[in-house]
Design a protein around this motif. Sequence first.
Motif, PDB file in Angstrom:
ATOM      1  N   ALA A   1      -1.883   6.810  -6.652  1.00 20.55           N
ATOM      2  CA  ALA A   1      -0.567   6.815  -6.916  1.00 20.55           C
ATOM      3  C   ALA A   1      -0.163   8.375  -7.507  1.00 20.55           C
ATOM      4  CB  ALA A   1      -0.014   6.312  -7.648  1.00 20.55           C
ATOM      5  N   ASP A   2      -0.818   9.205  -8.095  1.00 23.21           N
ATOM      6  CA  ASP A   2      -0.926  10.688  -8.411  1.00 23.21           C
ATOM      7  C   ASP A   2      -0.831  11.381  -7.517  1.00 23.21           C
ATOM      8  OD1 ASP A   2       0.245   9.881 -10.845  1.00 23.21           O
ATOM      9  OD2 ASP A   2      -1.187   9.718 -11.655  1.00 23.21           O
ATOM     10  N   VAL A   3      -0.590  10.999  -6.139  1.00 26.02           N
ATOM     11  CA  VAL A   3      -1.631  12.211  -4.605  1.00 26.02           C
ATOM     12  C   VAL A   3      -0.494  11.707  -3.712  1.00 26.02           C
ATOM     13  CG1 VAL A   3      -3.609  12.837  -3.485  1.00 26.02           C
ATOM     14  CG2 VAL A   3      -4.177  11.750  -6.303  1.00 26.02           C
ATOM     15  N   ALA A   4      -0.577  12.450  -2.779  1.00 24.98           N
ATOM     16  CA  ALA A   4       0.375  12.670  -1.941  1.00 24.98           C
ATOM     17  C   ALA A   4      -0.764  12.812  -1.000  1.00 24.98           C
ATOM     18  CB  ALA A   4       1.512  13.410  -1.853  1.00 24.98           C
ATOM     19  N   MET A   5      -0.592  12.158   0.585  1.00 28.87           N
ATOM     20  CA  MET A   5      -1.221  12.504   1.453  1.00 28.87           C
ATOM     21  C   MET A   5      -0.102  13.114   2.664  1.00 28.87           C
ATOM     22  SD  MET A   5      -4.004  12.622   3.382  1.00 28.87           S
ATOM     23  CE  MET A   5      -4.013  13.223   5.186  1.00 28.87           C
ATOM     24  N   VAL A   6      -0.588  14.570   3.080  1.00 31.56           N
ATOM     25  CA  VAL A   6       0.444  14.812   4.436  1.00 31.56           C
ATOM     26  C   VAL A   6      -0.309  14.669   5.561  1.00 31.56           C
ATOM     27  CG1 VAL A   6       1.321  17.081   4.682  1.00 31.56           C
ATOM     28  CG2 VAL A   6       0.658  16.160   2.170  1.00 31.56           C
TER      29      VAL A   6
ATOM     30  N   ARG B   1       0.687  14.445  -9.190  1.00 32.00           N
ATOM     31  CA  ARG B   1      -0.528  15.549  -9.436  1.00 32.00           C
ATOM     32  C   ARG B   1      -1.073  16.166  -8.707  1.00 32.00           C
ATOM     33  NH1 ARG B   1      -1.588  11.801 -14.583  1.00 32.00           N
ATOM     34  NH2 ARG B   1      -3.467  14.044 -15.378  1.00 32.00           N
ATOM     35  N   GLY B   2      -1.591  15.357  -7.644  1.00 26.48           N
ATOM     36  CA  GLY B   2      -2.348  16.147  -6.718  1.00 26.48           C
ATOM     37  C   GLY B   2      -2.066  16.388  -5.177  1.00 26.48           C
ATOM     38  N   VAL B   3      -2.905  16.930  -4.186  1.00 19.59           N
ATOM     39  CA  VAL B   3      -2.709  16.023  -2.843  1.00 19.59           C
ATOM     40  C   VAL B   3      -3.590  16.634  -1.804  1.00 19.59           C
ATOM     41  CG1 VAL B   3      -0.552  17.648  -0.710  1.00 19.59           C
ATOM     42  CG2 VAL B   3       0.002  18.060  -3.171  1.00 19.59           C
TER      43      VAL B   3
END
Lengths: 250, 250
Positions: free
Chosen positions: A193-198, A4-6
């Motif tokens: 948990a709803d966020v990905a890190m790039v 839901r977010g990045v």
Amino acid sequence: MSVRGVCLDIAGVLTDSGRLLPGAAEALQALDAAALPWRLLTNTSRRPQTAILAELTSLGLPVQAEQLFAAPRVVADAARARGLRPYLLVHPDIRAEFAGLDCREPNAVVLCDAAEGLDYRSLDQAFALLRAGAPLLAVGLNRYFQGRERLELDVGPFVKALEYAAGMEAEIIGKPGRAMFELACASMGLAAADVAMVGDDVEADVAGAVAAGLQGILVRTGKYRDGDEQRLPPGAVCVDNIAAAVALLV
Amino acid sequence: MSVRGVCLDIAGVLTDSGRLLPGAAEALQALDAAALPWRLLTNTSRRPQTAILAELTSLGLPVQAEQLFAAPRVVADAARARGLRPYLLVHPDIRAEFAGLDCREPNAVVLCDAAEGLDYRSLDQAFALLRAGAPLLAVGLNRYFQGRERLELDVGPFVKALEYAAGMEAEIIGKPGRAMFELACASMGLAAADVAMVGDDVEADVAGAVAAGLQGILVRTGKYRDGDEQRLPPGAVCVDNIAAAVALLV
């Protein structure tokens, strides 16, 4: 991946040596178009938040102040919030981030890449404070950074030196510590948990994010080196670049 | 304990703050009377070998040059024996120990407590050499030493910083490394197992000696702190002072 977010690292993911990486601008546009909020997280400790924003804008990446988490600013905010009077080992160019903090009779040490300001006397002074029980807030654990001509010493080795000397553990505010990841997720109103890190740094970006509860994506640009994917934490993935990472997410 | 020779630390075992500890002179006399050869082993890195000998003599401890192993001298000898051209991070007061070494186009780093000479630039220079494959020879791993007014940073934290930065391991020539213990035993013509090391530092003196194959005796003087005997390696013993240690041995 369902998010839901990045969160995104800047150097090595969106930019490289002061230039935009291919697909970077389009990637942020794609996130906006998919109504996925995003934040940029950087440990850069030799430029103030305002200079980083200005550079991103000049490169054609329109970033709002609230979308940028630069570790020195986060360290300064943490020191203010806790009423600390820090002994500052920081780069001269980011000293303004610490304006307004009372630094007399210090009861904490802040270590943000002091470069030429890091010498035996200043480290020994920090050591004396740590021995007396002061906390050590550090911007990160990076071993080195790409300087103009070669790799140069970053802040991590000095964190390790002080931890060893005083027999204590630093609080790592920037990546791979938890604090900046948590603040970035909270600013989007999202659970980690709803966020990905790039990121391009398998330790600081990806393993740090996963340890803080985020999902992790490693890109094969910037400081990525062959074999880094062997060190990915469970559940994290590796893709070619920022375009591929965003394609996974939208 | 059954031994054929003895190694002894100086500060905290025979002397303290420039004075002789009770029983120190008698202890060395007792070893001589029992025909047990002995060597003094010190990591002191701010005074040359000659100054240490002169001080011991002035305190009433007649020590011959061949009985004293001061780590900086041992480091310099090792660099010479291996034909290294070291980049020197050493205290100005011991620079003479390294006389005659070719230090142009360095292919090694020597770290012996540079004090005020240790700064970002010099550490970064050392880092660049280590990244290029140069070995790091260090005098010891001591975290701090008792300065005039308070504990001050010793060489160990800087060793840890460089090891972390360059992703390599230093060769610790002084205590707790093996090299100086082995040279001291060899100079007496003895196997390590036939020699006991007497020290006040449970890590550098006692654990280091045991790891090098010597027997270990911890004394409750100098930097000894309550509970240190809990960290003794297997087989090592703890006694009150130098007199008690020598009573065990003769």
